[in-house]
Scaffold this motif. Structure first.
Motif, short mmCIF file in Angstrom:
data_model
loop_
_atom_site.label_atom_id
_atom_site.label_comp_id
_atom_site.label_asym_id
_atom_site.label_seq_id
_atom_site.Cartn_x
_atom_site.Cartn_y
_atom_site.Cartn_z
N ASN A 69 -10.25 -8.28 8.90
CA ASN A 69 -10.09 -6.99 9.07
C ASN A 69 -9.82 -6.46 10.47
OD1 ASN A 69 -10.14 -5.64 6.25
ND2 ASN A 69 -12.07 -7.12 6.29
N VAL A 72 -5.98 -7.28 11.13
CA VAL A 72 -5.37 -6.20 10.07
C VAL A 72 -5.25 -4.93 11.26
CG1 VAL A 72 -5.16 -4.70 8.25
CG2 VAL A 72 -5.71 -7.21 8.20
N THR A 86 2.41 4.07 4.58
CA THR A 86 1.71 3.14 3.64
C THR A 86 0.88 2.11 4.67
OG1 THR A 86 3.65 2.94 2.17
CG2 THR A 86 1.88 1.28 2.02
N ASN A 87 1.19 1.67 5.68
CA ASN A 87 0.35 0.96 6.66
C ASN A 87 -0.77 1.66 7.41
OD1 ASN A 87 1.89 -1.52 6.06
ND2 ASN A 87 3.14 -1.05 7.91
N ILE A 90 -3.13 1.32 4.73
CA ILE A 90 -3.79 0.01 4.83
C ILE A 90 -4.72 -0.35 6.09
CG2 ILE A 90 -3.21 -2.51 5.03
CD1 ILE A 90 -0.94 -2.00 3.55
N ASN A 140 -9.66 5.68 0.23
CA ASN A 140 -8.47 5.07 0.63
C ASN A 140 -7.61 4.49 -0.57
OD1 ASN A 140 -8.50 5.71 3.55
ND2 ASN A 140 -10.27 4.12 3.52
N ILE A 144 -3.72 5.26 -1.42
CA ILE A 144 -2.87 4.35 -1.75
C ILE A 144 -2.04 4.33 -2.95
CG2 ILE A 144 -2.42 1.59 -1.95
CD1 ILE A 144 -4.58 1.27 -0.05
N LEU A 273 0.01 -4.11 -3.33
CA LEU A 273 -1.30 -3.23 -3.28
C LEU A 273 -1.67 -2.94 -4.81
CD1 LEU A 273 0.42 -0.23 -1.07
CD2 LEU A 273 -1.42 -1.94 -0.49
N VAL A 276 -4.36 -5.30 -4.78
CA VAL A 276 -5.47 -4.83 -4.04
C VAL A 276 -6.18 -3.98 -5.04
CG1 VAL A 276 -6.14 -3.59 -2.02
CG2 VAL A 276 -4.19 -5.18 -1.66
N ASN A 318 -9.53 -8.35 0.62
CA ASN A 318 -8.26 -7.44 0.98
C ASN A 318 -7.31 -8.25 1.83
OD1 ASN A 318 -8.72 -5.50 -0.84
ND2 ASN A 318 -9.96 -4.24 0.39
N TYR A 322 -3.38 -9.67 1.69
CA TYR A 322 -2.35 -9.42 2.96
C TYR A 322 -1.65 -10.27 3.52
CZ TYR A 322 -4.68 -4.89 2.77
OH TYR A 322 -5.33 -3.64 2.41
N TYR A 326 1.94 -10.46 2.32
CA TYR A 326 2.84 -10.02 3.41
C TYR A 326 3.05 -11.11 4.49
CZ TYR A 326 2.16 -5.06 1.74
OH TYR A 326 1.94 -3.85 1.09
#
Length: 352
Positions: A69, A72, A86-87, A90, A140, A144, A273, A276, A318, A322, A326
């Motif tokens: 994390n 991230v 959006t990010n 995240i 959160n 999202i 997402l 997620v 999570n 990603y 991603y």
């Protein structure tokens, strides 16, 4: 002969009483606080090999959760190309997950099989921080879901409705409301942190029926309902778009329903997402089952460890999602690990 047998019987009886008394009375070295002989909790039994292996595994999970994390957080914060609404959501989710791995998980490992030596104030602080992090995670997830709803179901107005400034304001409100709400929920516990402790060396918080019901609705039922309804709508629109793409014909009625053709990047983000959110539901639902059944919510070392750690494990999953879905996250990890982000103008690197 009779007198000798009687004497042996008395000796055996006295010995058995002494053993019984010894078994009932804990030794000084078995207590968390020896000076509080009658009020102290007993120390847990020595860790066996399988228990020790579980501690090592849980510690590794906590370390991986915090590290992934943190990657991230660094990725989205450093690279300007990733500064999207959006990010940012995240990023906020990654912050709460990072705090779980850095603070909540390590203390939970100590709390499971050890005496609590940090005092009542730290016990109250630990639980309030854990509750705030959990509530912010739920908040959160709702944000999202709302973001994906506007991106897929109303793409024409998405850029005007969902902006960076509005997203930042929503994130700040999410964290502020989480702090205020949880301080109100555990207000009585903050005043008397030891009110539910059965002995010294224990750290326990119990939510009564009224407080537990309110927390169940605010933290679980209402958010989960919003998430499911919004993603069902997103799923219906995504299926409609997929059918239209396959047939190469978009009907007028479908154009009115969808509004415009959704970008592939938005659809991919919705799927990612969506995974997620699905993992979030799987990890969180078991934790709230006792409250759904009308039982008091008790937070202590006696609470089911599997259920508690399943909830915490969501924070580790999570960033793994990603990384697998991603490409920009994998690219940013390479730049971070190779220390290329220390170079000038690295923040302008092409990640997408």
């Amino acid at each position: 002969m009779y007198q000798l047998h009687n004497r042996e019987l008395c000796q055996n009886t006295a010995a058995s009483q002494h053993v019984s008394l010894k078994m009932e009375t804990p030794q000084i070295d078995e207590l968390c606080f020896p000076e509080l002989f009658n009020k102290s909790c007993r120390k847990p039994t020595p860790a066996q090999s399988d228990v020790l292996l579980a501690y090592i595994l849980l510690s590794f999970i906590a370390l991986i959760t915090a590290a992934l994390n943190l990657l991230v957080i660094i990725s989205i914060s450093h690279f300007r190309q990733l500064h999207t609404p959006t990010n940012l959501l995240i990023l906020s989710l990654a912050v709460s997950d990072f705090l779980v791995g850095l603070i909540v998980m390590p203390i939970e490992i100590l709390l499971t099989e050890a005496c609590w030596y940090l005092g009542d104030l730290m016990c109250a602080l630990y639980y309030i921080v854990g509750f705030i992090i959990t509530s912010s995670t739920v908040g959160n997830m709702v944000l999202i879901s709302i973001d994906r709803y506007f991106a897929i179901c109303d793409p024409l107005h998405y850029t005007t409705r969902v902006t960076l400034n509005r997203t930042q304001i929503c994130i700040c409100l999410c964290w502020i409301c989480s702090v205020i709400y949880n301080c109100l929920i555990v207000n009585d516990f903050l005043r008397q942190p030891d009110s539910h402790n059965s002995c010294h060396g224990e750290c326990v918080v119990v939510l009564n029926n009224i407080t537990g019901t309110v927390d169940l609705v605010v933290t679980f039922i209402a958010p989960i309902t919003v998430i499911i309804v919004l993603y069902m709508r997103v799923f219906v629109v995504a299926v409609s778009q997929a059918r239209a793409m396959r047939s190469h014909v978009i009907a007028v009625t479908m154009q009115r329903a969808v509004g415009a053709t959704v970008k592939k990047s938005e659809m991919k983000a919705a799927r990612t997402l969506g995974v997620v959110v699905l993992v979030f539901l799987i990890c969180f639902v078991p934790y709230y089952i006792p409250s759904l059944l009308g039982e008091d919510i008790e937070h202590s070392s006696s609470t089911s460890p599997i259920v508690v750690w399943l909830l915490f494990f969501n924070s580790c999953l999570n960033p793994l999602i990603y990384a697998s879905l991603y490409p920009w996250f994998r690219k940013s990890i390479k730049l971070i690990v190779s220390l290329k982000i220390l170079k000038s103008y690295s923040c302008d690197s092409k990640i997408l």
